[in-house]
Design an enzyme around this catalytic site. Structure first.
Site, short mmCIF file in Angstrom:
data_model
loop_
_atom_site.label_atom_id
_atom_site.label_comp_id
_atom_site.label_asym_id
_atom_site.label_seq_id
_atom_site.Cartn_x
_atom_site.Cartn_y
_atom_site.Cartn_z
N CYS A 263 0.81 -1.26 -0.05
CA CYS A 263 0.00 -0.26 0.07
C CYS A 263 0.91 1.26 0.19
CB CYS A 263 -0.86 0.16 1.35
SG CYS A 263 -1.71 -1.45 1.63
N HIS B 142 -5.78 2.05 5.87
CA HIS B 142 -6.35 1.17 4.90
C HIS B 142 -6.98 0.16 5.50
CE1 HIS B 142 -7.30 -0.97 1.33
NE2 HIS B 142 -6.06 -1.98 1.54
N HIS C 233 -9.94 -3.33 5.16
CA HIS C 233 -10.93 -4.15 4.21
C HIS C 233 -12.21 -4.56 4.87
CE1 HIS C 233 -7.19 -6.32 2.10
NE2 HIS C 233 -7.34 -4.97 1.87
N GLU D 67 -25.48 12.70 12.29
CA GLU D 67 -24.71 13.44 13.19
C GLU D 67 -23.31 13.16 12.87
OE1 GLU D 67 -25.44 16.03 15.03
OE2 GLU D 67 -23.67 16.15 16.07
N HIS E 27 -12.95 -4.25 -2.45
CA HIS E 27 -11.74 -4.26 -1.99
C HIS E 27 -11.60 -3.64 -0.44
CE1 HIS E 27 -7.17 -3.32 -2.26
NE2 HIS E 27 -7.52 -3.44 -1.30
#
Lengths: 228, 228, 228, 228
Positions: free
Chosen positions: D87, D105, D107, D128, D184
């Site tokens: 990543c 990141h 999943h 909210e 993903h």
């Protein structure tokens, strides 16, 4: 709390507020800096700071206020500049109008979904967990056959702007220990922090249950004759 | 337990009841002061207090009773005045009628939902987890192809008023180790606390699974010929 | 594991099996004494005991077997008489036929539900988490566009009776690192315990996701042209 | 972080990345070695390793990079050979284009499901929790009545191949602090790790809520006049 505990006691608000905030975070009630907790001890009102990660609050980050809602002791930490919770005037609605010992605010998904499924009130009856909630006028626990009624107010752009509509709603529903804020969350209070915590656990359970009941086509408030 | 453990042993009821109460709280089976646990050791019966936060119970808050349901030792704490669990006469149904070693009471949402989806009984078969539940007459584990049957009784305004209908139901269903209380929760017992805990985990799993099966249009008790 | 660790190492099977069993219990994969774990280290095979609470297993409760599936070291505890896991011959299918380093068995609800929604196989494609599963022939990770295929065998009355149908299924599906047992659970293996654990996490995620996709009307294995 | 903390500080990236990875694992956002975290401190960029169990990462397994994305310090562990997260170039999109202080990141299943329910964007308003997300241009928090918009890009076979489409999407959506990757997961960034963490918690909450709203037939982005 009428008894004033020492600062090292695990149930002193300096320690209890962080502990309960961690629990609320783990339950998904106070993620993303949402939610808040305030507890009264003696004649002091303890309030968690605003806009912080609720599961990381430390004892030295708590504000202490008096009955006039004035800060009498700033958080002791020197590491950061903290702001008091924006929920403070809402917590004080419960302190002033109901003589509460604690007021809790959650952002749980079940609250938001129930506020979207109901119009002016959430109502449910004939579920055992209703007995964990007290009537604010009689101070007695609700019965199994009673309806739990939680009124709903509309959300506003700024949290503090909810103060007057929440107060008005509390006047209209004197027996209720909770107010739902549509598309936002819930405020729940009690005579002690234990009662406030018990009430929020029961009411959230009932709201989550009600959502599942709806998906299964089950009624929330059955006609008395259809329940044995 | 036939073996009598010392008070410092982690499986002594003074320590085990608080530990299991915390687990039940975390599972959502005993929130809002709901639920309860009782364990027998030697000729003593240990019972958790009533109306307290189940995840905060301490060893010095447990009541000890004899076979006549009389308190032989009050909780040792001097900090608070505790009441014995209102479930006590229901726990003793299991002790007297089934010679149980432990009896557990949960308020899980799956129990409440199943009690609303069924009439007189919950029935499920052909799921491996059924094998974790024993037949109370033969003392043998159920087989994969057997139906687990959990009878349902109607709720009452006061928990103690369930005593006689639970006893009657237990006479009618001698093979069952559990009774569902409609709109309320479940009582589960076993010869030992390990068996009672294993049974409640299996039965709750099966009830939650059954709710999900229903949402997906799957049958709970398939015809034998339709299962390979 | 090719490296032989000392008994005090946290990843020695004596310590790792109890740790992973606790994790599986917390995930609902091994409640009610269900599920099981076996890990190979050097030329020894470590197996958890049968019919015990999986979250309470201690290092001195583990069996050690050799490649012929014979016990070479009984659990060291003198407190209880333990039985070896009934899953043992199934674990050895993975050791013998695939030269696995670990084999895991779960009773997760998503496995049971998927086994009821599918006929002979569970198939899903075009989800990133598929890349966490390896092809047992090529030893390479599956690609995003590949279909993960998990074959399903029928359950039997006794766990050990699954041995031959699982072996037959493994011959028919040489690329798969998992077998679903209908109405029961799943077996997953890997070259190392890390790979087996990664695979079971990915496959369970994909099964739970697939159930939610089905409820939302979403397809599990879209036509290639309909996916960009 | 503009302040450079000592390595023993719990919020030094060596300690904070493992802690947040454990949290993400427990939430189901980083199981099966999925997901990733990167934090900037001073002029250094800290990145978790690739293909490892995210809940077991240790401080000595973190890579340190400079602004040119070059490794300036390899992980200190001598026990294993680690690969840098795939990543990394995606994290650097956030560092270079938005001057981010952290990029996360996940999943999570809610991300994957939302990416399947939406076409080019996920949009929600009048909840909210939207207020916990900032506009990346104005740096101000979104208002309750604003629409949170998260753009969606298509997945690729290899993670690094997402770099340019993510960058292109970020140019097209300058106000957004997140990008969904279809089938993903999601990338979320913020000026500080606290802001990035708060944003991912709010956005994931809103996505999970949106899925439940859809099941209940509730609208995500109501017409202003239909909301009081």
């Amino acid at each position: 709390m009428s008894v004033v505990l020492s600062e090292s006691h695990p149930e002193h608000p300096f320690n209890l507020i962080p502990e309960l905030c961690r629990k609320f975070f783990d339950l998904g009630w106070a993620t993303g800096t949402g939610g808040g907790i305030s507890i009264k001890m003696g004649d002091k009102y303890y309030v968690a700071p605003s806009g912080v990660q609720k599961e990381r609050i430390r004892p030295d980050e708590i504000f202490i206020l008096d009955a006039e809602q004035e800060v009498v002791e700033e958080p002791r930490t020197t590491e950061k500049k903290l702001k008091m919770s924006e929920c403070t005037p809402l917590f004080f609605n419960a302190y002033r109008m109901r003589n509460a010992g604690a007021c809790l605010h959650t952002h749980s998904q079940s609250c938001v979904l129930i506020s979207l499924l109901c119009d002016k009130e959430f109502r449910i009856s004939h579920i055992e967990m209703i007995k964990g909630v007290s009537n604010n006028v009689t101070k007695k626990a609700l019965g199994f056959r009673n309806s739990l009624v939680v009124p709903i107010i509309e959300n506003t752009d700024f949290e503090a702007d909810l103060t007057s509509s929440m107060a008005e709603c509390m006047k209209k529903y004197p027996e209720s220990c909770a107010v739902l804020v549509r598309r936002h969350g819930m405020y729940v209070w009690g005579d002690t922090w234990q009662k406030a915590k018990g009430a929020v656990e029961c009411i959230d359970y009932l709201m989550e249950l009600a959502i599942r009941m709806k998906s299964l086509g089950l009624e929330w408030e059955p006609q008395p004759k259809s329940v044995p």
